[in-house]
Write an enzyme that holds these catalytic residues in place. Sequence first.
Site, mmCIF file in Angstrom:
data_model
loop_
_atom_site.group_PDB
_atom_site.id
_atom_site.type_symbol
_atom_site.label_atom_id
_atom_site.label_comp_id
_atom_site.label_asym_id
_atom_site.label_seq_id
_atom_site.Cartn_x
_atom_site.Cartn_y
_atom_site.Cartn_z
ATOM 1 N N TYR A 133 0.020 -1.718 -0.354
ATOM 2 C CA TYR A 133 -0.191 -0.205 0.318
ATOM 3 C C TYR A 133 0.685 1.159 0.067
ATOM 4 O O TYR A 133 0.629 2.028 -0.587
ATOM 5 C CB TYR A 133 -1.080 0.057 1.186
ATOM 6 C CG TYR A 133 -1.886 -1.361 1.447
ATOM 7 C CD1 TYR A 133 -2.872 -1.220 0.229
ATOM 8 C CD2 TYR A 133 -1.925 -2.200 2.318
ATOM 9 C CE1 TYR A 133 -3.679 -2.207 -0.262
ATOM 10 C CE2 TYR A 133 -2.745 -3.248 1.966
ATOM 11 C CZ TYR A 133 -3.333 -3.213 0.848
ATOM 12 O OH TYR A 133 -4.372 -4.375 0.771
ATOM 13 N N HIS B 99 -9.443 1.424 -5.386
ATOM 14 C CA HIS B 99 -8.002 0.221 -4.844
ATOM 15 C C HIS B 99 -6.948 1.171 -4.628
ATOM 16 O O HIS B 99 -6.177 1.302 -6.146
ATOM 17 C CB HIS B 99 -8.174 -0.619 -5.626
ATOM 18 C CG HIS B 99 -9.584 -1.417 -5.087
ATOM 19 N ND1 HIS B 99 -10.576 -1.295 -3.292
ATOM 20 C CD2 HIS B 99 -10.700 -1.565 -5.915
ATOM 21 C CE1 HIS B 99 -11.707 -2.480 -3.659
ATOM 22 N NE2 HIS B 99 -11.927 -1.723 -5.019
HETATM 23 C C1 DQA Z 1 -7.448 -2.126 -1.333
HETATM 24 C C2 DQA Z 1 -7.507 -3.946 -1.893
HETATM 25 C C3 DQA Z 1 -8.388 -4.329 -0.273
HETATM 26 O O1 DQA Z 1 -8.434 -5.849 -1.416
HETATM 27 C C4 DQA Z 1 -7.903 -4.499 0.717
HETATM 28 O O2 DQA Z 1 -9.077 -5.131 1.915
HETATM 29 C C5 DQA Z 1 -8.196 -3.178 1.526
HETATM 30 C C6 DQA Z 1 -7.301 -2.121 0.222
HETATM 31 C C7 DQA Z 1 -7.332 -1.384 -1.498
HETATM 32 O O3 DQA Z 1 -6.512 -0.148 -1.623
HETATM 33 O O4 DQA Z 1 -5.485 -1.957 -2.457
HETATM 34 O O5 DQA Z 1 -7.704 -3.035 2.321
HETATM 35 O O6 DQA Z 1 -9.138 -1.622 -1.364
#
Ligand code: DQA
Length: 145
Positions: free
Chosen positions: A24, A101
């Site tokens: 992330y 995402h």
């Molecule tokens: C997310 C991707 C999701 O699968 C995960 O559960 C997250 C973050 C992303 O921003 O990449 O918490 O939404």
Amino acid sequence: MTAKIMVLNGPNLNLLGTREPEIYGTETLASIEAKTHARAAALGVEVDFRQSNDEGELVTWIQEGRTDCAAIVINAAGYTHTSVAIMDALQACDIPVIELHLSNIHRREEFRHHSYISLAATGIICGFGSHGYEVAVEAAAKLVG
Ligand code: DQA
């Protein structure tokens, strides 16, 4: 009147910066929020940026956005893959919905490949890290402009 775009963030996104940075990134949610506001100001739109770990609170906010906002950008995080309630709330909205995402969910575990949010989304932005927030606001501004 300036168009208002609601930007919603789901569970664990408050931990950005320290949460699995290899997936992330190292930017905090506060820093992403500041950049999103700056991009919105440059585009002449307003952003209402929120985060909750609570599914019901997200549903309540979507219902608020449904009448008060011109578009909704949502990173539903883990609820993306589980929440019929969030999907239902988004489907009740007559405004553009942008699914967001940080990571490319289609390149990850199989359970992340299915998104309830996609069934209610106008479009999807994923895999561009924190920059995706600016891209999403840009897309939303274009749709409501
Ligand atoms: C997310 C991707 C999701 O699968 C995960 O559960 C997250 C973050 C992303 O921003 O990449 O918490 O939404």
